[in-house]
Design a protein around this motif. Structure first.
Motif, PDB file in Angstrom:
ATOM      1  N   ASN A 111       0.787  -1.235   0.000  1.00 33.06           N
ATOM      2  CA  ASN A 111       0.000   0.000   0.000  1.00 33.06           C
ATOM      3  C   ASN A 111       0.817   1.282   0.000  1.00 33.06           C
ATOM      4  OD1 ASN A 111      -2.542  -1.401   0.094  1.00 33.06           O
ATOM      5  ND2 ASN A 111      -2.112  -1.856   2.235  1.00 33.06           N
ATOM      6  N   ASP A 112       2.069   1.204   0.417  1.00 34.36           N
ATOM      7  CA  ASP A 112       2.921   2.397   0.417  1.00 34.36           C
ATOM      8  C   ASP A 112       3.908   2.416  -0.735  1.00 34.36           C
ATOM      9  OD1 ASP A 112       1.591   3.009   2.761  1.00 34.36           O
ATOM     10  OD2 ASP A 112       3.259   2.451   4.081  1.00 34.36           O
ATOM     11  N   ILE A 113       4.131   1.250  -1.348  1.00 38.17           N
ATOM     12  CA  ILE A 113       5.116   1.180  -2.436  1.00 38.17           C
ATOM     13  C   ILE A 113       4.468   0.746  -3.745  1.00 38.17           C
ATOM     14  CG2 ILE A 113       7.252   0.078  -3.237  1.00 38.17           C
ATOM     15  CD1 ILE A 113       8.031  -0.210  -0.244  1.00 38.17           C
ATOM     16  N   VAL A 114       3.984  -0.477  -3.805  1.00 37.92           N
ATOM     17  CA  VAL A 114       3.527  -1.039  -5.087  1.00 37.92           C
ATOM     18  C   VAL A 114       2.354  -0.264  -5.664  1.00 37.92           C
ATOM     19  CG1 VAL A 114       2.540  -3.059  -6.214  1.00 37.92           C
ATOM     20  CG2 VAL A 114       4.427  -3.339  -4.597  1.00 37.92           C
ATOM     21  N   ARG A 115       1.314  -0.050  -4.883  1.00 37.13           N
ATOM     22  CA  ARG A 115       0.115   0.604  -5.430  1.00 37.13           C
ATOM     23  C   ARG A 115       0.374   2.056  -5.832  1.00 37.13           C
ATOM     24  NH1 ARG A 115      -4.164   0.564  -1.402  1.00 37.13           N
ATOM     25  NH2 ARG A 115      -5.503   1.284  -3.105  1.00 37.13           N
ATOM     26  N   PRO A 116       0.923   2.895  -4.952  1.00 40.89           N
ATOM     27  CA  PRO A 116       1.103   4.290  -5.356  1.00 40.89           C
ATOM     28  C   PRO A 116       2.205   4.521  -6.384  1.00 40.89           C
ATOM     29  CG  PRO A 116       1.940   3.949  -3.129  1.00 40.89           C
ATOM     30  CD  PRO A 116       1.233   2.691  -3.517  1.00 40.89           C
ATOM     31  N   GLU A 117       3.259   3.716  -6.334  1.00 40.15           N
ATOM     32  CA  GLU A 117       4.369   3.957  -7.270  1.00 40.15           C
ATOM     33  C   GLU A 117       4.046   3.491  -8.680  1.00 40.15           C
ATOM     34  OE1 GLU A 117       9.028   2.657  -8.091  1.00 40.15           O
ATOM     35  OE2 GLU A 117       8.231   2.532  -6.047  1.00 40.15           O
ATOM     36  N   PHE A 118       3.389   2.338  -8.804  1.00 39.49           N
ATOM     37  CA  PHE A 118       3.225   1.743 -10.131  1.00 39.49           C
ATOM     38  C   PHE A 118       1.839   1.949 -10.726  1.00 39.49           C
ATOM     39  CE2 PHE A 118       6.679  -0.469  -8.027  1.00 39.49           C
ATOM     40  CZ  PHE A 118       7.670  -0.380  -8.996  1.00 39.49           C
ATOM     41  N   LYS A 119       0.849   2.193  -9.886  1.00 40.47           N
ATOM     42  CA  LYS A 119      -0.517   2.462 -10.375  1.00 40.47           C
ATOM     43  C   LYS A 119      -0.921   1.445 -11.443  1.00 40.47           C
ATOM     44  CE  LYS A 119      -0.028   7.401  -9.396  1.00 40.47           C
ATOM     45  NZ  LYS A 119      -0.526   7.248  -8.025  1.00 40.47           N
ATOM     46  N   GLU A 120      -0.721   0.178 -11.112  1.00 38.53           N
ATOM     47  CA  GLU A 120      -0.998  -0.940 -12.019  1.00 38.53           C
ATOM     48  C   GLU A 120      -2.017  -1.856 -11.347  1.00 38.53           C
ATOM     49  OE1 GLU A 120      -1.833  -3.327 -14.265  1.00 38.53           O
ATOM     50  OE2 GLU A 120      -0.049  -2.536 -15.307  1.00 38.53           O
ATOM     51  N   PRO A 121      -3.294  -1.794 -11.760  1.00 34.98           N
ATOM     52  CA  PRO A 121      -4.319  -2.581 -11.067  1.00 34.98           C
ATOM     53  C   PRO A 121      -4.087  -4.086 -11.113  1.00 34.98           C
ATOM     54  CG  PRO A 121      -5.214  -1.597 -13.070  1.00 34.98           C
ATOM     55  CD  PRO A 121      -3.884  -0.964 -12.834  1.00 34.98           C
ATOM     56  N   ARG A 122      -3.361  -4.567 -12.118  1.00 33.22           N
ATOM     57  CA  ARG A 122      -3.151  -6.016 -12.227  1.00 33.22           C
ATOM     58  C   ARG A 122      -2.255  -6.573 -11.124  1.00 33.22           C
ATOM     59  NH1 ARG A 122      -1.113  -6.525 -18.266  1.00 33.22           N
ATOM     60  NH2 ARG A 122       0.063  -4.718 -17.491  1.00 33.22           N
ATOM     61  N   VAL A 123      -1.610  -5.698 -10.362  1.00 32.33           N
ATOM     62  CA  VAL A 123      -0.802  -6.220  -9.242  1.00 32.33           C
ATOM     63  C   VAL A 123      -1.680  -6.956  -8.240  1.00 32.33           C
ATOM     64  CG1 VAL A 123       0.961  -4.435  -9.477  1.00 32.33           C
ATOM     65  CG2 VAL A 123      -0.914  -4.111  -7.819  1.00 32.33           C
ATOM     66  N   HIS A 124      -2.968  -6.631  -8.193  1.00 33.27           N
ATOM     67  CA  HIS A 124      -3.860  -7.295  -7.241  1.00 33.27           C
ATOM     68  C   HIS A 124      -4.084  -8.764  -7.581  1.00 33.27           C
ATOM     69  CE1 HIS A 124      -4.601  -3.672  -5.034  1.00 33.27           C
ATOM     70  NE2 HIS A 124      -4.946  -3.031  -6.132  1.00 33.27           N
ATOM     71  N   PHE A 125      -3.700  -9.165  -8.779  1.00 34.65           N
ATOM     72  CA  PHE A 125      -3.798 -10.574  -9.168  1.00 34.65           C
ATOM     73  C   PHE A 125      -2.438 -11.270  -9.061  1.00 34.65           C
ATOM     74  CE2 PHE A 125      -6.499  -8.032 -12.176  1.00 34.65           C
ATOM     75  CZ  PHE A 125      -7.610  -8.048 -11.359  1.00 34.65           C
ATOM     76  N   ALA A 126      -1.432 -10.514  -8.677  1.00 32.27           N
ATOM     77  CA  ALA A 126      -0.070 -11.040  -8.553  1.00 32.27           C
ATOM     78  C   ALA A 126       0.400 -11.124  -7.112  1.00 32.27           C
ATOM     79  CB  ALA A 126       0.898 -10.166  -9.352  1.00 32.27           C
ATOM     80  N   LEU A 127      -0.098 -10.242  -6.256  1.00 30.78           N
ATOM     81  CA  LEU A 127       0.233 -10.260  -4.835  1.00 30.78           C
ATOM     82  C   LEU A 127      -0.652 -11.300  -4.158  1.00 30.78           C
ATOM     83  CD1 LEU A 127       0.287  -6.398  -4.285  1.00 30.78           C
ATOM     84  CD2 LEU A 127       2.294  -7.881  -4.370  1.00 30.78           C
ATOM     85  N   VAL A 128      -0.037 -12.300  -3.565  1.00 31.23           N
ATOM     86  CA  VAL A 128      -0.794 -13.444  -3.037  1.00 31.23           C
ATOM     87  C   VAL A 128      -0.582 -13.546  -1.528  1.00 31.23           C
ATOM     88  CG1 VAL A 128      -1.173 -15.927  -3.185  1.00 31.23           C
ATOM     89  CG2 VAL A 128      -0.561 -14.632  -5.244  1.00 31.23           C
ATOM     90  N   CYS A 129      -1.688 -13.420  -0.782  1.00 32.97           N
ATOM     91  CA  CYS A 129      -1.601 -13.353   0.681  1.00 32.97           C
ATOM     92  C   CYS A 129      -1.869 -14.699   1.348  1.00 32.97           C
ATOM     93  CB  CYS A 129      -2.550 -12.293   1.211  1.00 32.97           C
ATOM     94  SG  CYS A 129      -4.286 -12.616   0.855  1.00 32.97           S
ATOM     95  N   ALA A 130      -1.649 -15.797   0.625  1.00 32.40           N
ATOM     96  CA  ALA A 130      -1.678 -17.154   1.200  1.00 32.40           C
ATOM     97  C   ALA A 130      -3.072 -17.613   1.604  1.00 32.40           C
ATOM     98  CB  ALA A 130      -0.723 -17.261   2.391  1.00 32.40           C
ATOM     99  N   ALA A 131      -4.106 -17.087   0.969  1.00 30.73           N
ATOM    100  CA  ALA A 131      -5.482 -17.512   1.263  1.00 30.73           C
ATOM    101  C   ALA A 131      -6.120 -18.138   0.023  1.00 30.73           C
ATOM    102  CB  ALA A 131      -6.320 -16.328   1.733  1.00 30.73           C
TER     103      ALA A 131
END
Length: 226
Positions: A111-131
């Motif tokens: 939330n402090d690095i990936v989302r604001p720096e890259f503004k790439e919505p597809r990261v939400h399908f790449a970041l995996v929180c083990a659920a």
């Protein structure tokens, strides 16, 4: 030793090939594999500011988030859910100290690095929180050369999985992962924008005036099925 560029992630890539099967993780085997600790050590030795290529830097952070999540789980394994760790707040636990001196949590990486720096919505399908309800973990590392194709594939696989997202044409209702609710702003901030984003990836395209509902999130661990 300080790394002047991103780690190569070759060992991490092999680790994923060996222990991730159709998005499910063999945590028991992973816990005994020293390559995960080696990967975390390489991440810690990196100063991200030295990674000047945008795609390489994003690939670094995606791999770092996922590897650190795996390490957090195996350090507490066996657990039934990542939410069994740290009193239900595993994402606020410090997980890495980088060569630039920063100590980061998973929430800070996302939330402090990936989302604001890259503004790439597809990261939400790449970041995996083990659920279980998370997007499936890839059995390969992200790389700068393949990143756009990998992110597109992650979006396609996630959105075409009817246990996570589906369209009911009879009811004109699009049932989506809670990810689209939690991070609505990243997908345009409105129902119309969310529908426009997901439409190219769905096997059955929704109508533009479709209603949106959100599915309950299953926080059970994404371990191998027994």
């Amino acid at each position: 030793m300080l790394l002047a560029s991103a780690p190569d992630f070759f060992a991490y890539d092999a680790l994923l090939h060996d222990h991730v099967h159709a998005g499910r993780v063999d945590y028991a085997a992973l816990k005994a594999d020293p390559r995960l600790t080696d990967t975390v050590t390489s991440i810690a030795a990196t100063d991200p500011a030295t990674i000047t290529d945008r795609s390489a830097r994003l690939a670094f952070w995606l791999n770092a988030y996922n590897a650190l999540t795996l390490k957090l789980v195996v350090d507490h394994y066996p657990v039934a859910s990542i939410r069994d760790i740290a009193g239900g707040k595993p994402w606020d636990q410090p997980v890495i100290k980088l060569a630039d001196g920063r100590t980061l949590t998973l929430n800070q990486i996302e939330n402090d690095i990936v989302r604001p720096e890259f503004k790439e919505p597809r990261v939400h399908f790449a970041l995996v929180c083990a659920a279980i309800s998370c997007p499936p973990l890839r059995s390969e590392a992200f790389t700068a050369a393949k990143l756009d194709d990998q992110l597109d594939d992650q979006a396609r696989v996630f959105l075409r999985d009817s246990s996570r997202n589906f369209y009911d044409p009879a009811a004109k209702t699009l049932k989506l992962s809670s990810i689209f609710q939690w991070f609505a702003a990243d997908f345009g901030g409105s129902d119309a924008a969310v529908i426009a984003f997901v439409m190219p990836y769905l096997p059955k395209a929704p109508k533009a005036d479709a209603k949106i509902g959100y599915l309950d999130y299953d926080w059970s661990l994404n371990g191998l099925r027994k």
